[in-house]
Scaffold this motif. Structure first.
Motif: not given
Length: 211
Positions: A47-69
Motif C-alpha cells: 500500500k504505497l503513498s508515492l511511486i518514484m519511477l525511473d523511465f529506463l529500467l532493465p527487465k521491464m521499462s519504466g514506460w511499461e510499468v507506467f502503462q500497467k499502473v
C-alpha cells in the motif's frame, strides 16, 4: 512508525540512496526496486503513498510499468514521480503537460525532490478521465471495476481513446462483431507501442555506444 511508504524504482543504487537520504527522517518508509519487474511487484503488493519511477529500467521499462499502473483504476490513484536524465525520453511516449504525474529530471537536489513529490501528490487528487470499456461505449467511473482490455494508450492520452461504433443495430452489424473488431484494434495499438519502445531502446543503445 513510518506513516508513508515511498517506492523508488531505479537501477542506480546512488539514486535510490540519494532519495532515501533527502527525505525527512521518520515520516517515510522507503522501498527500493532495481528493475521494472521488481518495482511492479512492490506496486501490486504494498500500500504505497508515492511511486518514484525511473523511465529506463532493465527487465521491464519504466514506460511499461507506467502503462500497467495507468490501466488499473486503483493503482493510477497513487501519486507518481517519473525520473529521467533526458526529458525527451518521456515526452516521446507521454506528451506534455503532465497532468497526473510529476516529472523530475536527473540530477536533482533535495528542494527539487520535495517539490516534485508535493506536485505529484496534488496532481494525483485531480479528477481523472474515465476508463472506457472497449466496444461497449460505456464509461466506467473511477473506483469501479473496469475491463482489462482497455488499451494502455487510451489511458495515457485520453484524446486518443478508440471510439466505439454509435449504433450497433444499424447495417446488420452485431455488437459481438464490433467488440471483436475493437479488440483487434487494441491489440494492434499495443503491438505498435511495443515496436516504438523497442525502437527507442535501440536508439538509446546506439547513442550510448557512440559516446
Amino acid at each position: 512508525m513510518a506513516s508513508n511508504k515511498i517506492l523508488v524504482i531505479d537501477d542506480t543504487t546512488v539514486v535510490r540512496v540519494k532519495v532515501r537520504e533527502m527525505l525527512p527522517p521518520g515520516n517515510f518508509e522507503v522501498l527500493e526496486a532495481k528493475d521494472g519487474v521488481e518495482g511492479l511487484n512492490f506496486i501490486l503488493q504494498e500500500k504505497l503513498s508515492l511511486i518514484m519511477l525511473d523511465f529506463l529500467l532493465p527487465k521491464m521499462s519504466g514506460w511499461e510499468v507506467f502503462q500497467k499502473v495507468q490501466a488499473d483504476p486503483e493503482l493510477r490513484k497513487i501519486p507518481l514521480v517519473i525520473m529521467s536524465g533526458r526529458k525527451e525520453e518521456v515526452t516521446e511516449k507521454i506528451t506534455e503537460p503532465f497532468e497526473y504525474f510529476e516529472f523530475l529530471g536527473k540530477p536533482f537536489d533535495q528542494k527539487q525532490l520535495i517539490g516534485a513529490i508535493k506536485l505529484a501528490m496534488a496532481k494525483a487528487k485531480q479528477p481523472r478521465p474515465e476508463l472506457v470499456a472497449v466496444g461497449a461505449g460505456v464509461t466506467v467511473k473511477n473506483g469501479t471495476s473496469s475491463t482489462s482490455s482497455v488499451a494502455n494508450s487510451t489511458v495515457v492520452t485520453p484524446s486518443v481513446v478508440i471510439p466505439s461504433v454509435a449504433t450497433p443495430s444499424t447495417g446488420g452489424v452485431s455488437e459481438a462483431e464490433i467488440n471483436a473488431l475493437n479488440e483487434k484494434i487494441v491489440k494492434m495499438q499495443a503491438e505498435i507501442d511495443g515496436l516504438k519502445k523497442q525502437l527507442t531502446q535501440v536508439v538509446t543503445f546506439i547513442k550510448q555506444k557512440i559516446k
